[in-house]
Design a protein around this motif. Structure first.
Motif, PDB file in Angstrom:
ATOM      1  N   ILE A 110      -9.153   0.619  -4.103  1.00  6.75           N
ATOM      2  CA  ILE A 110      -8.871   1.133  -2.750  1.00  6.75           C
ATOM      3  C   ILE A 110      -9.009   2.643  -2.790  1.00  6.75           C
ATOM      4  O   ILE A 110      -8.230   3.331  -3.450  1.00  6.75           O
ATOM      5  CB  ILE A 110      -7.465   0.707  -2.276  1.00  6.75           C
ATOM      6  CG1 ILE A 110      -7.393  -0.811  -2.184  1.00  6.75           C
ATOM      7  CG2 ILE A 110      -7.130   1.352  -0.933  1.00  6.75           C
ATOM      8  CD1 ILE A 110      -6.039  -1.364  -1.854  1.00  6.75           C
ATOM      9  N   MET A 153      -8.838  -8.149   0.080  1.00 10.48           N
ATOM     10  CA  MET A 153      -7.629  -7.310   0.065  1.00 10.48           C
ATOM     11  C   MET A 153      -6.442  -8.070  -0.509  1.00 10.48           C
ATOM     12  O   MET A 153      -5.666  -7.528  -1.279  1.00 10.48           O
ATOM     13  CB  MET A 153      -7.328  -6.834   1.493  1.00 10.48           C
ATOM     14  CG  MET A 153      -6.163  -5.880   1.584  1.00 10.48           C
ATOM     15  SD  MET A 153      -6.324  -4.398   0.576  1.00 10.48           S
ATOM     16  CE  MET A 153      -7.625  -3.547   1.390  1.00 10.48           C
ATOM     17  N   LYS A 202      -6.025   5.133   1.099  1.00 13.56           N
ATOM     18  CA  LYS A 202      -4.819   4.403   1.503  1.00 13.56           C
ATOM     19  C   LYS A 202      -4.665   4.421   3.030  1.00 13.56           C
ATOM     20  O   LYS A 202      -4.386   3.398   3.650  1.00 13.56           O
ATOM     21  CB  LYS A 202      -3.625   5.069   0.829  1.00 13.56           C
ATOM     22  CG  LYS A 202      -2.282   4.492   1.176  1.00 13.56           C
ATOM     23  CD  LYS A 202      -1.271   5.378   0.530  1.00 13.56           C
ATOM     24  CE  LYS A 202       0.063   5.077   0.350  1.00 13.56           C
ATOM     25  NZ  LYS A 202       0.935   5.903  -0.372  1.00 13.56           N
ATOM     26  N   ASP A 247      -6.966   4.877   5.488  1.00  9.50           N
ATOM     27  CA  ASP A 247      -7.959   4.048   6.188  1.00  9.50           C
ATOM     28  C   ASP A 247      -7.636   2.569   6.046  1.00  9.50           C
ATOM     29  O   ASP A 247      -7.785   1.795   7.001  1.00  9.50           O
ATOM     30  CB  ASP A 247      -9.366   4.324   5.647  1.00  9.50           C
ATOM     31  CG  ASP A 247      -9.881   5.700   6.057  1.00  9.50           C
ATOM     32  OD1 ASP A 247      -9.295   6.297   6.985  1.00  9.50           O
ATOM     33  OD2 ASP A 247     -10.851   6.175   5.438  1.00  9.50           O
ATOM     34  N   THR A 248      -7.198   2.177   4.857  1.00 13.69           N
ATOM     35  CA  THR A 248      -6.877   0.766   4.623  1.00 13.69           C
ATOM     36  C   THR A 248      -5.668   0.352   5.460  1.00 13.69           C
ATOM     37  O   THR A 248      -5.667  -0.726   6.063  1.00 13.69           O
ATOM     38  CB  THR A 248      -6.609   0.520   3.127  1.00 13.69           C
ATOM     39  OG1 THR A 248      -7.719   1.011   2.380  1.00 13.69           O
ATOM     40  CG2 THR A 248      -6.401  -0.943   2.839  1.00 13.69           C
ATOM     41  N   LEU A 268      -6.688  -0.055   9.054  1.00 11.07           N
ATOM     42  CA  LEU A 268      -7.430  -1.302   9.244  1.00 11.07           C
ATOM     43  C   LEU A 268      -6.484  -2.497   9.314  1.00 11.07           C
ATOM     44  O   LEU A 268      -6.629  -3.379  10.155  1.00 11.07           O
ATOM     45  CB  LEU A 268      -8.422  -1.462   8.089  1.00 11.07           C
ATOM     46  CG  LEU A 268      -9.633  -2.330   8.309  1.00 11.07           C
ATOM     47  CD1 LEU A 268     -10.391  -1.916   9.562  1.00 11.07           C
ATOM     48  CD2 LEU A 268     -10.548  -2.266   7.102  1.00 11.07           C
ATOM     49  N   VAL A 269      -5.489  -2.498   8.438  1.00 15.28           N
ATOM     50  CA  VAL A 269      -4.517  -3.592   8.423  1.00 15.28           C
ATOM     51  C   VAL A 269      -3.661  -3.565   9.694  1.00 15.28           C
ATOM     52  O   VAL A 269      -3.317  -4.616  10.243  1.00 15.28           O
ATOM     53  CB  VAL A 269      -3.639  -3.510   7.149  1.00 15.28           C
ATOM     54  CG1 VAL A 269      -2.497  -4.500   7.214  1.00 15.28           C
ATOM     55  CG2 VAL A 269      -4.484  -3.743   5.901  1.00 15.28           C
ATOM     56  N   TRP A 294     -13.098  -9.503   4.035  1.00 13.03           N
ATOM     57  CA  TRP A 294     -12.328  -8.298   3.725  1.00 13.03           C
ATOM     58  C   TRP A 294     -10.875  -8.676   3.454  1.00 13.03           C
ATOM     59  O   TRP A 294     -10.263  -8.178   2.526  1.00 13.03           O
ATOM     60  CB  TRP A 294     -12.420  -7.305   4.895  1.00 13.03           C
ATOM     61  CG  TRP A 294     -11.727  -6.012   4.619  1.00 13.03           C
ATOM     62  CD1 TRP A 294     -12.273  -4.904   4.063  1.00 13.03           C
ATOM     63  CD2 TRP A 294     -10.352  -5.687   4.874  1.00 13.03           C
ATOM     64  NE1 TRP A 294     -11.339  -3.907   3.950  1.00 13.03           N
ATOM     65  CE2 TRP A 294     -10.136  -4.368   4.450  1.00 13.03           C
ATOM     66  CE3 TRP A 294      -9.285  -6.377   5.412  1.00 13.03           C
ATOM     67  CZ2 TRP A 294      -8.910  -3.721   4.548  1.00 13.03           C
ATOM     68  CZ3 TRP A 294      -8.059  -5.744   5.520  1.00 13.03           C
ATOM     69  CH2 TRP A 294      -7.874  -4.429   5.091  1.00 13.03           C
ATOM     70  N   TRP A 295     -10.322  -9.558   4.304  1.00 12.65           N
ATOM     71  CA  TRP A 295      -8.938  -9.983   4.126  1.00 12.65           C
ATOM     72  C   TRP A 295      -8.733 -10.681   2.786  1.00 12.65           C
ATOM     73  O   TRP A 295      -7.777 -10.410   2.067  1.00 12.65           O
ATOM     74  CB  TRP A 295      -8.504 -10.927   5.252  1.00 12.65           C
ATOM     75  CG  TRP A 295      -8.123 -10.182   6.481  1.00 12.65           C
ATOM     76  CD1 TRP A 295      -8.868 -10.048   7.597  1.00 12.65           C
ATOM     77  CD2 TRP A 295      -6.933  -9.437   6.710  1.00 12.65           C
ATOM     78  NE1 TRP A 295      -8.221  -9.268   8.515  1.00 12.65           N
ATOM     79  CE2 TRP A 295      -7.025  -8.882   7.988  1.00 12.65           C
ATOM     80  CE3 TRP A 295      -5.792  -9.186   5.952  1.00 12.65           C
ATOM     81  CZ2 TRP A 295      -6.037  -8.096   8.538  1.00 12.65           C
ATOM     82  CZ3 TRP A 295      -4.796  -8.407   6.507  1.00 12.65           C
ATOM     83  CH2 TRP A 295      -4.925  -7.858   7.778  1.00 12.65           C
ATOM     84  N   LEU A 340       0.826  -1.210   0.000  1.00 10.19           N
ATOM     85  CA  LEU A 340       0.000   0.000   0.000  1.00 10.19           C
ATOM     86  C   LEU A 340       0.859   1.258   0.000  1.00 10.19           C
ATOM     87  O   LEU A 340       0.525   2.258  -0.651  1.00 10.19           O
ATOM     88  CB  LEU A 340      -0.939   0.009   1.196  1.00 10.19           C
ATOM     89  CG  LEU A 340      -2.093  -0.990   1.143  1.00 10.19           C
ATOM     90  CD1 LEU A 340      -2.756  -1.112   2.512  1.00 10.19           C
ATOM     91  CD2 LEU A 340      -3.113  -0.603   0.092  1.00 10.19           C
TER      92      LEU A 340
END
Length: 177
Positions: free
Chosen positions: A25, A171, A28, A30-31, A34-35, A167-168, A12
């Motif tokens: 996506i 992604m 970037k 927010d993602t 989350l990760v 979600w995983w 990312l």
């Protein structure tokens, strides 16, 4: 998942905004946040595991010291049902033990005459030894903050929400394109 999370963050961070938009996506930041929850949860779990190991080591050390005292005649901390006695009940049990030791010495005096000096000395020495060891059972006073800190870490783990499995999967598929 932590290894995968690190790899996802790396991917990312190396992609441009346009490249991320092209693969679906939108944000970037927010993602990545989350990760990073996975990494945070891993840290919480490691902290909790370390604290539990420290507490278990302290409990084991106490048990060893207490077993030595019980071998010298100190009453058990546990009821017949396997429950731990309260401080008040245990104090009564220890006082009864000491009283019984003294009474046993004096009752043998009445029945058989004066007890051998060595026997009386041994009983008194044992009582003084137990009293001394109880007062020095904890070389360092217990730090209950550790237990509170472990409880707080457990609450954080329980409140910590990870992204769903779907979600995983999405992604991983998105980043591997």
């Amino acid at each position: 998942m932590p290894e995968l999370a690190n790899r996802m963050i790396q991917v990312l961070n190396t992609r441009t905004k346009d490249q991320l938009a092209a693969i679906g996506i939108r944000s970037k930041t927010d993602t990545i946040l989350l990760v990073k929850r996975v990494l945070t949860l891993r840290n919480f779990l490691q902290t909790l595991e370390r604290k539990c190991q420290e507490m278990q080591a302290e409990v084991n050390e106490f048990r060893v010291k207490f077993a030595a005292l019980q071998n010298r005649g100190l009453p058990s901390l546990v009821t017949s049902t396997g429950r731990l006695l309260s401080h008040e009940h245990y104090a009564k049990r220890v006082n009864n033990y000491a009283s019984n030791q003294i009474i046993a010495s004096s009752s043998t005096l009445e029945e058989t005459g004066p007890p051998p000096r060595q026997s009386l000395y041994d009983k008194l020495e044992n009582l003084f030894y137990i009293e001394h060891e109880i007062s020095h059972l904890f070389e360092v006073p217990p730090n209950y903050y550790k237990y509170t800190e472990a409880d707080e870490t457990l609450v954080k783990i329980q409140r910590h929400q990870l992204p769903t499995e779907d979600w995983w999967k999405g992604m991983v598929e998105t980043l591997l394109r």
